[in-house]
Design a protein around this motif. Sequence first.
Motif, PDB file in Angstrom:
ATOM      1  N   VAL A  66      12.699  10.946   2.046  1.00 18.74           N
ATOM      2  CA  VAL A  66      12.032  11.439   0.828  1.00 18.74           C
ATOM      3  C   VAL A  66      11.285  10.274   0.193  1.00 18.74           C
ATOM      4  CG1 VAL A  66      12.312  12.571  -1.399  1.00 18.74           C
ATOM      5  CG2 VAL A  66      13.836  13.178   0.501  1.00 18.74           C
ATOM      6  N   THR A  67       9.970  10.429   0.098  1.00 14.61           N
ATOM      7  CA  THR A  67       9.127   9.306  -0.326  1.00 14.61           C
ATOM      8  C   THR A  67       8.944   9.269  -1.834  1.00 14.61           C
ATOM      9  OG1 THR A  67       7.057   8.155   0.169  1.00 14.61           O
ATOM     10  CG2 THR A  67       6.894  10.504  -0.228  1.00 14.61           C
ATOM     11  N   ASP A  68       8.596   8.105  -2.361  1.00 13.89           N
ATOM     12  CA  ASP A  68       8.057   8.020  -3.715  1.00 13.89           C
ATOM     13  C   ASP A  68       6.545   7.831  -3.591  1.00 13.89           C
ATOM     14  OD1 ASP A  68       7.623   5.323  -3.129  1.00 13.89           O
ATOM     15  OD2 ASP A  68       8.219   4.656  -5.126  1.00 13.89           O
ATOM     16  N   SER A  69       5.860   7.736  -4.716  1.00 11.49           N
ATOM     17  CA  SER A  69       4.402   7.675  -4.669  1.00 11.49           C
ATOM     18  C   SER A  69       3.898   6.318  -4.178  1.00 11.49           C
ATOM     19  CB  SER A  69       3.818   7.959  -6.055  1.00 11.49           C
ATOM     20  OG  SER A  69       4.121   9.273  -6.434  1.00 11.49           O
ATOM     21  N   ALA A  70       4.677   5.275  -4.348  1.00 12.21           N
ATOM     22  CA  ALA A  70       4.229   3.948  -3.909  1.00 12.21           C
ATOM     23  C   ALA A  70       4.175   3.880  -2.390  1.00 12.21           C
ATOM     24  CB  ALA A  70       5.162   2.877  -4.466  1.00 12.21           C
ATOM     25  N   ALA A  71       5.239   4.333  -1.744  1.00  7.02           N
ATOM     26  CA  ALA A  71       5.284   4.272  -0.274  1.00  7.02           C
ATOM     27  C   ALA A  71       4.227   5.197   0.335  1.00  7.02           C
ATOM     28  CB  ALA A  71       6.671   4.646   0.218  1.00  7.02           C
ATOM     29  N   SER A  72       4.055   6.393  -0.243  1.00  5.41           N
ATOM     30  CA  SER A  72       3.093   7.309   0.368  1.00  5.41           C
ATOM     31  C   SER A  72       1.660   6.874   0.081  1.00  5.41           C
ATOM     32  CB  SER A  72       3.340   8.740  -0.084  1.00  5.41           C
ATOM     33  OG  SER A  72       3.248   8.831  -1.471  1.00  5.41           O
ATOM     34  N   ALA A  77      -3.436   4.366   1.860  1.00  4.79           N
ATOM     35  CA  ALA A  77      -4.386   3.281   1.592  1.00  4.79           C
ATOM     36  C   ALA A  77      -4.488   2.289   2.742  1.00  4.79           C
ATOM     37  CB  ALA A  77      -3.998   2.541   0.302  1.00  4.79           C
ATOM     38  N   THR A  78      -3.388   2.108   3.489  1.00  4.99           N
ATOM     39  CA  THR A  78      -3.369   1.028   4.494  1.00  4.99           C
ATOM     40  C   THR A  78      -3.074   1.490   5.918  1.00  4.99           C
ATOM     41  OG1 THR A  78      -0.981   0.523   4.400  1.00  4.99           O
ATOM     42  CG2 THR A  78      -2.377  -0.459   2.680  1.00  4.99           C
ATOM     43  N   GLY A  79      -2.498   2.681   6.081  1.00  9.79           N
ATOM     44  CA  GLY A  79      -2.100   3.125   7.417  1.00  9.79           C
ATOM     45  C   GLY A  79      -0.765   2.562   7.853  1.00  9.79           C
ATOM     46  N   HIS A  80      -0.045   1.917   6.919  1.00 12.10           N
ATOM     47  CA  HIS A  80       1.269   1.356   7.240  1.00 12.10           C
ATOM     48  C   HIS A  80       2.355   1.986   6.381  1.00 12.10           C
ATOM     49  CE1 HIS A  80      -0.122  -1.959   9.818  1.00 12.10           C
ATOM     50  NE2 HIS A  80      -1.190  -1.954   9.019  1.00 12.10           N
ATOM     51  N   LYS A  81       3.552   2.101   6.983  1.00 10.03           N
ATOM     52  CA  LYS A  81       4.712   2.542   6.212  1.00 10.03           C
ATOM     53  C   LYS A  81       5.266   1.377   5.402  1.00 10.03           C
ATOM     54  CE  LYS A  81       5.414   6.699   7.968  1.00 10.03           C
ATOM     55  NZ  LYS A  81       5.157   7.877   7.127  1.00 10.03           N
ATOM     56  N   THR A  82       5.775   1.690   4.202  1.00  4.54           N
ATOM     57  CA  THR A  82       6.568   0.678   3.506  1.00  4.54           C
ATOM     58  C   THR A  82       7.728   1.395   2.833  1.00  4.54           C
ATOM     59  OG1 THR A  82       6.465  -1.281   2.090  1.00  4.54           O
ATOM     60  CG2 THR A  82       5.337   0.682   1.274  1.00  4.54           C
ATOM     61  N   VAL A  83       8.605   0.619   2.177  1.00  6.08           N
ATOM     62  CA  VAL A  83       9.750   1.229   1.503  1.00  6.08           C
ATOM     63  C   VAL A  83       9.325   1.758   0.130  1.00  6.08           C
ATOM     64  CG1 VAL A  83      11.559  -0.107   2.631  1.00  6.08           C
ATOM     65  CG2 VAL A  83      10.440  -1.024   0.579  1.00  6.08           C
ATOM     66  N   ASN A  84      10.079   2.703  -0.390  1.00  2.67           N
ATOM     67  CA  ASN A  84       9.799   3.219  -1.729  1.00  2.67           C
ATOM     68  C   ASN A  84       9.777   2.074  -2.734  1.00  2.67           C
ATOM     69  OD1 ASN A  84       9.636   5.813  -0.795  1.00  2.67           O
ATOM     70  ND2 ASN A  84      11.626   6.465  -1.601  1.00  2.67           N
ATOM     71  N   GLY A  85       8.816   2.130  -3.649  1.00  2.00           N
ATOM     72  CA  GLY A  85       8.715   1.099  -4.686  1.00  2.00           C
ATOM     73  C   GLY A  85       7.661   0.057  -4.383  1.00  2.00           C
ATOM     74  N   SER A  86       7.264  -0.085  -3.097  1.00  2.00           N
ATOM     75  CA  SER A  86       6.325  -1.148  -2.720  1.00  2.00           C
ATOM     76  C   SER A  86       4.899  -0.642  -2.612  1.00  2.00           C
ATOM     77  CB  SER A  86       6.727  -1.746  -1.366  1.00  2.00           C
ATOM     78  OG  SER A  86       7.804  -2.620  -1.541  1.00  2.00           O
ATOM     79  N   SER A  88       1.367  -1.456  -0.967  1.00  2.00           N
ATOM     80  CA  SER A  88       0.477  -2.130  -0.004  1.00  2.00           C
ATOM     81  C   SER A  88       0.911  -3.552   0.347  1.00  2.00           C
ATOM     82  CB  SER A  88      -0.975  -2.072  -0.488  1.00  2.00           C
ATOM     83  OG  SER A  88      -1.389  -0.716  -0.497  1.00  2.00           O
ATOM     84  N   VAL A  89       2.235  -3.703   0.484  1.00  2.00           N
ATOM     85  CA  VAL A  89       2.801  -4.898   1.124  1.00  2.00           C
ATOM     86  C   VAL A  89       3.792  -4.412   2.176  1.00  2.00           C
ATOM     87  CG1 VAL A  89       2.589  -6.521  -0.806  1.00  2.00           C
ATOM     88  CG2 VAL A  89       4.630  -5.088  -0.637  1.00  2.00           C
ATOM     89  N   ASN A  90       3.993  -5.217   3.236  1.00  2.00           N
ATOM     90  CA  ASN A  90       4.996  -4.834   4.232  1.00  2.00           C
ATOM     91  C   ASN A  90       6.366  -5.344   3.794  1.00  2.00           C
ATOM     92  OD1 ASN A  90       5.094  -7.548   4.815  1.00  2.00           O
ATOM     93  ND2 ASN A  90       3.953  -7.389   6.743  1.00  2.00           N
ATOM     94  N   LEU A  91       7.347  -5.186   4.672  1.00  4.74           N
ATOM     95  CA  LEU A  91       8.721  -5.547   4.295  1.00  4.74           C
ATOM     96  C   LEU A  91       8.879  -7.052   4.075  1.00  4.74           C
ATOM     97  CD1 LEU A  91      10.702  -3.134   6.627  1.00  4.74           C
ATOM     98  CD2 LEU A  91      10.211  -2.885   4.191  1.00  4.74           C
ATOM     99  N   GLU A  92       7.956  -7.846   4.612  1.00  9.65           N
ATOM    100  CA  GLU A  92       8.000  -9.306   4.375  1.00  9.65           C
ATOM    101  C   GLU A  92       7.135  -9.693   3.180  1.00  9.65           C
ATOM    102  OE1 GLU A  92       7.645  -8.103   7.749  1.00  9.65           O
ATOM    103  OE2 GLU A  92       9.831  -8.250   7.605  1.00  9.65           O
ATOM    104  N   ASN A  93       6.692  -8.682   2.414  1.00  5.23           N
ATOM    105  CA  ASN A  93       5.895  -8.913   1.208  1.00  5.23           C
ATOM    106  C   ASN A  93       4.478  -9.421   1.500  1.00  5.23           C
ATOM    107  OD1 ASN A  93       5.890  -8.453  -1.486  1.00  5.23           O
ATOM    108  ND2 ASN A  93       7.098 -10.234  -2.068  1.00  5.23           N
ATOM    109  N   LYS A  94       3.995  -9.213   2.720  1.00  5.69           N
ATOM    110  CA  LYS A  94       2.631  -9.618   3.095  1.00  5.69           C
ATOM    111  C   LYS A  94       1.658  -8.485   2.718  1.00  5.69           C
ATOM    112  CE  LYS A  94       3.019 -13.611   5.419  1.00  5.69           C
ATOM    113  NZ  LYS A  94       4.453 -13.693   5.518  1.00  5.69           N
ATOM    114  N   PRO A  95       0.514  -8.828   2.084  1.00  2.44           N
ATOM    115  CA  PRO A  95      -0.473  -7.801   1.721  1.00  2.44           C
ATOM    116  C   PRO A  95      -1.008  -7.055   2.947  1.00  2.44           C
ATOM    117  CG  PRO A  95      -1.031  -9.933   0.755  1.00  2.44           C
ATOM    118  CD  PRO A  95       0.090 -10.183   1.700  1.00  2.44           C
TER     119      PRO A  95
END
Length: 423
Positions: A66-72, A77-86, A88-95
Amino acid sequence: MGPAYLKAYRMIKDDPKTSEVETTLFDSLLVGTIRTDPQGVSGEITDSSASAKAFATGKKAVNGRVTDSAASATAFATGHKTVNGSLSVNLENKPLPTVLEKAKRMGKSTGMVVTSQVYHATPAAFIAHESNRDNYSEISSQFFDNQFQGQPYIDVLLGGGKKYFMQDKRNVSKDFASIGYDIITNKKSLLSSNNNRIVGLFADIGLKKKLDRNKDTPSLADMTRVAISKLSTNDNGFFLMVEGSQIDWAGHENDIVGAMSEMEDFEQALKEALDFAINDKQTQIIVTADHSTGGLSVGATVDGTDYYQWNSDVIRAFQLTPNEIALRAKVSGDLLAEFEEATSLIISEEEKLVLREADPKQHYKALALVTKIVDRQSYTGWTTQGHTGVDVNLYAFGPNSSQLVGHWDNTKIADFIFELLDK
Ligand SMILES: [Zn+2]
């Protein structure tokens, strides 16, 4: 804006004088569905900065269903998945590069039009790179500070959000003004501005919902029309993101009246975009939702009876949203009087008593008492005040729409736009 919202809206717009149910603008553009799953949080990545902050905000998705608006929005915007709350950064906090940034780098004009604050999750994901979506000061600064060739990425930015864009310690709108942008705060100046670079902020936080707006506040359609007229002066083309932001907010409040108000606002904005694209013949429109909210159901169990019906007349009987009714009652102290002022709906003596005895100072309780009456009389159901993981509809118009026919992951939206930009 899950599928139930589209069905409900079709019923709201139905012409009762005809025997068939007329279709909406959305129905005529349906091409597929998308799934909305965010990045899950597994054992080995829980100590990374992004997931730690997702945990801290209480919005993590443990299994990524179940996604939040940040992850979706990051997926769009980027074509990449991230965790809820983030954002347009990946899991290593890279833009992660966004479609809006790419459009600007290719010499196109860029715009965003929303009814939330402009630094809210969806618009923020197209420009800001930040592991905590609630870090509004930092996100607002990035709208100006993230630049290409010495200029901000955004040309036309319209919505709410004076609160963090006009702070004493950092006034981002003044920064925009200092390099030639028009800064606008009411509908009249929006319609009269002839500057192609503008920041328009029409509320401290989000705009009022369509039903509740005054004449100084532009509609989503007004803002969309103005944005297109400015952006389309660029011979290289443009990218524009438009969000009917508060369909989701009404869903969180389990407010079907507010949800339908915002669906109408959004459909009218879509009509503006469509009118332009039909005439222009080389503009691609994509419409979808980041997720559904509230677990809205068209039909519900009331007092132990399963009703096989849904009464749209109840919703149409309101001239103000339940949220606005509750806000006005907070001032006047009389929830029943504000309710009767806002709607022609006939309610029972028991329902009147409940409203009469309510404490309007308790806003969310008062709001819930009003929405409960609407739900009971219209047979509207809800399962949560959060989001749900259902697939959402995908709509398209334009020369490349056939490429979107089918069922996709939400990252497809960005992949598709990146591909179009490369053409
Ligand atoms: Zn939401």
